[in-house]
Design an enzyme around this catalytic site. Structure first.
Site, PDB file in Angstrom:
ATOM      1  N   HIS A   1     -11.466  53.228  21.553  1.00  9.05           N
ATOM      2  CA  HIS A   1     -12.293  54.440  21.526  1.00  9.05           C
ATOM      3  C   HIS A   1     -13.741  54.099  21.221  1.00  9.05           C
ATOM      4  CE1 HIS A   1      -8.894  57.218  21.709  1.00  9.05           C
ATOM      5  NE2 HIS A   1      -8.261  56.363  20.920  1.00  9.05           N
TER       6      HIS A   1
ATOM      7  N   CYS B   1      -8.861  54.510  26.302  1.00 10.21           N
ATOM      8  CA  CYS B   1      -7.584  54.486  25.607  1.00 10.21           C
ATOM      9  C   CYS B   1      -6.485  55.052  26.514  1.00 10.21           C
ATOM     10  CB  CYS B   1      -7.654  55.199  24.265  1.00 10.21           C
ATOM     11  SG  CYS B   1      -6.310  54.675  23.155  1.00 10.21           S
TER      12      CYS B   1
ATOM     13  N   GLU C   1     -15.829  57.135  21.625  1.00  5.92           N
ATOM     14  CA  GLU C   1     -16.282  58.523  21.689  1.00  5.92           C
ATOM     15  C   GLU C   1     -16.020  59.312  20.414  1.00  5.92           C
ATOM     16  OE1 GLU C   1     -11.946  58.886  22.367  1.00  5.92           O
ATOM     17  OE2 GLU C   1     -13.485  57.356  22.600  1.00  5.92           O
TER      18      GLU C   1
END
Length: 251
Positions: free
Chosen positions: A180, A90, A182
């Site tokens: 994303h 990102c 994570e």
């Protein structure tokens, strides 16, 4: 080879390495996590076999408020140009793009927020990290800026209808992903609470705990093997793409 040592830059306290950090260590990596400005960034990448830069709420060139962003961009450029396995997530992907000649601007189609699918491009099917991903992998978006122009020589690996440049490779082994992988349920719900205007642009119900739990299970099934391959790339157990030969045009 001993465990590859990865420098993990965390630009924002609200976006830790989370499950991605667990996947990287489970695959055998040793993580050196730095949260600037509290943690000093290294001057170079000596002693590291890989570099990961996470997301954050700032803009990729917001140096007036976050002067240490210049050091992050320098490290990302060094990783990309030095052939070090590098992964920007990102904001990290935006910083990597800006650091190597691309451009990042406010998205003219509005924020991209919530669970989505991205679509692999042809080049992804022969990429050592992306080849084994499904055609349309699950991802999580939460950004207002877009990578408008990729760096010269970058290869587009995944796209989406709203914003084209979702994943790319620069050189042999530097990667940027404009989404994303994570996050956790709690992290995403905290973002939605802190940025209600952005959250309101998402589909109704996507921030419900049950919905986010399922999304993160789907993300883990797809992206944990990707993280394992990144560690294998850093360890030299799998090879990066072959360099593109430069040929002169025929007369």
């Amino acid at each position: 080879m001993s465990a590859p040592r990865l420098l993990v830059i965390q630009p924002d306290r609200s976006d830790p390495a989370g499950p991605l950090g667990d996947w990287l260590t489970a695959a055998g990596a040793e993580l050196d996590v730095r949260l600037p400005p509290e943690d000093e960034l290294p001057d170079d990448l000596d002693g590291y076999q890989g570099l990961v830069c996470l997301g954050g709420g700032m803009n990729a060139e917001e140096d007036d408020k976050y002067p240490w962003l210049n050091s992050v961009r320098n490290l990302l450029a060094a990783g990309a140009h030095g052939g070090l396995p590098t992964l920007g997530i990102c904001l990290g992907a935006q910083l990597l793009a800006v650091a190597t000649g691309g451009s990042v601007v406010p998205g003219d189609k509005g924020p991209e927020v919530g669970p989505y699918l991205v679509s692999k491009k042809d080049a992804a099917w022969t990429d050592p990290l992306f080849a084994d991903l499904p055609l349309m992998p699950d991802v999580l978006h939460f950004h207002g800026d877009e990578i408008r122009r990729l760096p010269v020589g970058a290869v587009l690996l995944a796209s989406a209808p709203k914003y084209t440049n979702q994943a790319y490779r620069l050189g042999r082994c530097a990667y940027g992903i404009q989404f994303h992988i994570e996050t956790t349920v709690d992290v995403v719900q905290a973002w939605a609470a802190e940025a209600p205007d952005m959250a309101a642009t998402a589909r109704p119900g996507v921030f419900d705990t049950e919905a986010l739990t399922q999304v993160h299970e789907d993300i883990a099934a797809t992206w944990q093997p990707f993280a394992t391959r990144f560690v294998q790339l850093a360890a030299g157990e799998i090879q990066p793409v072959e360099p593109t030969p430069h040929t002169l045009p025929l007369a």
